[in-house]
Design a protein around this motif. Structure first.
Motif, PDB file in Angstrom:
ATOM      1  N   THR A  59      40.029 -50.255 -19.452  1.00  0.00           N
ATOM      2  CA  THR A  59      39.664 -49.735 -20.768  1.00  0.00           C
ATOM      3  C   THR A  59      38.709 -50.676 -21.480  1.00  0.00           C
ATOM      4  OG1 THR A  59      41.862 -48.719 -20.932  1.00  0.00           O
ATOM      5  CG2 THR A  59      40.567 -48.866 -22.957  1.00  0.00           C
ATOM      6  N   PHE A  60      39.033 -51.962 -21.473  1.00  0.00           N
ATOM      7  CA  PHE A  60      38.201 -52.956 -22.154  1.00  0.00           C
ATOM      8  C   PHE A  60      36.838 -53.075 -21.479  1.00  0.00           C
ATOM      9  CE2 PHE A  60      36.812 -57.253 -23.282  1.00  0.00           C
ATOM     10  CZ  PHE A  60      37.043 -57.251 -24.649  1.00  0.00           C
ATOM     11  N   ALA A  63      34.639 -50.110 -22.280  1.00  0.00           N
ATOM     12  CA  ALA A  63      34.166 -50.188 -23.662  1.00  0.00           C
ATOM     13  C   ALA A  63      33.033 -51.197 -23.803  1.00  0.00           C
ATOM     14  CB  ALA A  63      35.326 -50.549 -24.586  1.00  0.00           C
ATOM     15  N   MET A 210      37.080 -47.321 -26.827  1.00  0.00           N
ATOM     16  CA  MET A 210      38.425 -47.822 -26.545  1.00  0.00           C
ATOM     17  C   MET A 210      39.480 -46.746 -26.747  1.00  0.00           C
ATOM     18  SD  MET A 210      38.927 -51.053 -25.528  1.00  0.00           S
ATOM     19  CE  MET A 210      40.536 -51.487 -26.179  1.00  0.00           C
ATOM     20  N   SER A 255      42.122 -53.123 -30.210  1.00  0.00           N
ATOM     21  CA  SER A 255      40.930 -52.598 -30.893  1.00  0.00           C
ATOM     22  C   SER A 255      40.709 -53.306 -32.220  1.00  0.00           C
ATOM     23  CB  SER A 255      41.080 -51.092 -31.115  1.00  0.00           C
ATOM     24  OG  SER A 255      41.239 -50.403 -29.899  1.00  0.00           O
TER      25      SER A 255
END
Length: 276
Positions: A59-60, A63, A210, A255
């Protein structure tokens, strides 16, 4: 307007934010601490799993890569649009924002047609004899990044256009007269003046990527889960609302912390520009 009147006018907004923002978060957070194994047992259990760390890292990474690609693509486009006449600039800005009027589900399904094994890209590459077999682009991290870039590029461009239009062209002309090359002028003159807008756009894109669900779900599938799709899987497929709440709160913390760090960087750049 005196201060007392202003306070009374702010009270309804304060309670609105309290009820519709913080109260749902509290309702989500409470079950995550109600475990017989301990106060933070659910969080510890989640963070002990290497698979969950893979999802967090994916996910990171998606992003961050989306932010970088969107910035690389959006900066030159915004520089070109921002230098146009006001009427032309407004028309181009509307054209850039026009895709956002279409539902994200429809746009992502269009990317399935483009990125699939029988999609436009594979057919083109096969016809040009650049590949011997169709590429597996769909349902990968790459497809999620492509969809995210397409989704958030207009936001970055729209954030930068206003600042570009206010740039003083005479400063660039002075740099050129003093022997500065175009690339040197871009990195030493133009980008420092746009630093605040660039960081604002990066924050918006990062936060959106994110927490995005539709694009990772449609273009990534179940084989490449991100935190948003993992929340849906835990809640709707497995019916484990406690784990879903844990993941949601961890996503909020990551986030918020990332955006706080970028805002601090923006504040420091603002101070540096002011002192300069």
């Amino acid at each position: 307007m005196n201060r007392k009147t202003a306070v009374w006018l702010l009270i309804p907004a304060f309670f609105g934010v309290l009820v519709f923002t913080f109260f749902p978060l509290i309702e989500i957070a409470i079950p995550t601490f109600q475990s017989q194994a301990g106060f933070f047992a659910l969080y510890t259990q989640f963070l002990k799993s290497s698979y969950n760390w893979t999802v967090i890292g994916r996910t990171f990474l998606i992003a961050v890569l989306t932010v970088i690609i969107v910035l690389i693509l959006g900066l030159p486009i915004s520089l070109w649009i921002g230098r146009q006449k006001k009427t032309v600039r407004q028309v181009l800005n509307l054209l850039i924002l026009f895709p956002m009027l279409t539902n994200a589900v429809v746009r992502n399904f269009a990317w399935i047609i483009i990125l699939g094994r029988d999609g436009i890209i594979n057919k083109l590459l096969l016809s040009l004899h650049l590949i011997k077999a169709p590429l597996n682009i769909l349902y990968t991290n790459t497809s999620i990044i492509i969809g995210s870039v397409y989704l958030f590029l207009p936001i970055m461009i729209n954030t930068l256009i206003g600042s570009v239009a206010e740039l003083n062209v005479e400063i660039e002309e002075a740099a050129a007269v003093l022997g500065s090359s175009p690339w040197h002028t871009l990195f030493k003159v133009i980008i420092p003046q746009l630093a605040t807008s660039i960081l604002t756009g990066c924050i918006l894109v990062f936060a959106g990527t994110m927490t995005a669900y539709t694009t990772p779900q449609i273009l990534g599938g179940n084989r490449h889960l991100v935190m948003a799709t993992l929340i849906y899987q835990q809640a709707m497929t497995l019916g484990n609302w406690q784990n879903a709440s844990v993941i949601a709160l961890i996503l909020i913390v990551i986030s918020a912390l990332s955006m706080w760090l970028m805002k601090r960087l923006s504040y420091r750049l603002d101070r540096r520009m002011t002192n300069a």
